[in-house]
Design an enzyme around this catalytic site. Sequence first.
Site: not given
Length: 419
Positions: A103, A169
């Site tokens: 990111h 997840h």
Amino acid sequence: MKHVALAYGKDTLSIMVPDRAVIIEPRHLDGLNADKAAVQQALRQPLGTPPLKDLVTASDTIAIVISDLTRPTPNHKLIPWLLEELAHIPKENFVIINGLGSHRANTNQELVQMLGQEVVDTVRIINHNAFDPEELVLVGKNSYGSDVYLNKTYVNCTFKIVTGFIEPHFFAGFSGGPKGICPGIAGISTIQDFHNAQMIGHRNSTWGIIDGNIVQDAATQNCLLAKPDFMLNVTLNGQKEITGVFAGELLNAHRAGCAFVKDHAMFPVDQPFDIVITTNSGYPLDQNLYQTVKGMSAAAQIVKQGGAILTCSECSDGVPAHGNYGKILTMKATPQELLAMINTPEFRLFDQWQVQAQAMIQQKADCYLYSSLDEQIVKAAKLIPVANPCGAITQLLAKKSGASVAVLPQGPLSIPYVR
């Protein structure tokens, strides 16, 4: 019809659904009345290790790995409490490493939002850069043949702490634990191996599975090559309040947290639904379309083949502009063609894993999106733009008389599965 409030951005979005619609939310757990005391107790009576304070000396250099702004980890609480517990260590001995994975770096203003002004002013903080070879070091090779590169500053510290929060997840079974290190502070080549098409496409690489999940196994192997000396993870409710604290030896504490989450966040249903309405659990997870695939994936667990998924996710940070997710989505005309491209061995581009996950969902259901994104951007992402969620629901219901409907108001904070 009945009213449902969906998590959307920093607020809620009101929709109307048929009375028969099944609402699937996390079993509500109240936030801990004394969350600081609970964290302190966990640090002093951890799982599988002596108390944290007894493990660290004033001569140690200490790395504290945190999750970035896309995660709701209460860093503004956990990090000051950790520093307070380790008050016998000079502040200059600490470094906080923002585990960005691939990111973008967080700005100083965002770091203040995440950690508080005092921490930003008094402790060294670095944004992990997966793309800079000078910031990485090779720590070994895992059983999948991947060279494992991790953040050099982290590896060189004499005492390592990983923080985070645990939730289901869509690749790794559960977040937290080893994932704080990989992909959090891994090099981009390691992240690409970790998220390659074979790993993501494996049948056990999904919500709620630990044993036999090769993504979780790779994260664990990579993490153990430079194992954190201590883990501090928490669980959260829909209001982002701390509901549980899991601290100590990495694997023991993480497994305990996963068991707690599975008991409260996984929901069996008897049969799949024609229409599933979902969110990305609001801010901060619904900041961009890349992260929104998680909410779609949660819905895909219980949608019928040929059904419809309506996702409501604000996407205030766009697609986003950084990374390759948006670029890859435009490389082929259809989700099927994208999957074929990604599954060719020579294709290797970071963020392909998110496109792969999205395309796999689109092979099962039509995917509609209500967001703040421009309609053309949504279409370029191979999704069907929606201007009004209530209008879209009405149209979807009109296509099939008596269509079964499920709603995930908190998105991937509650993961349903067909019994």
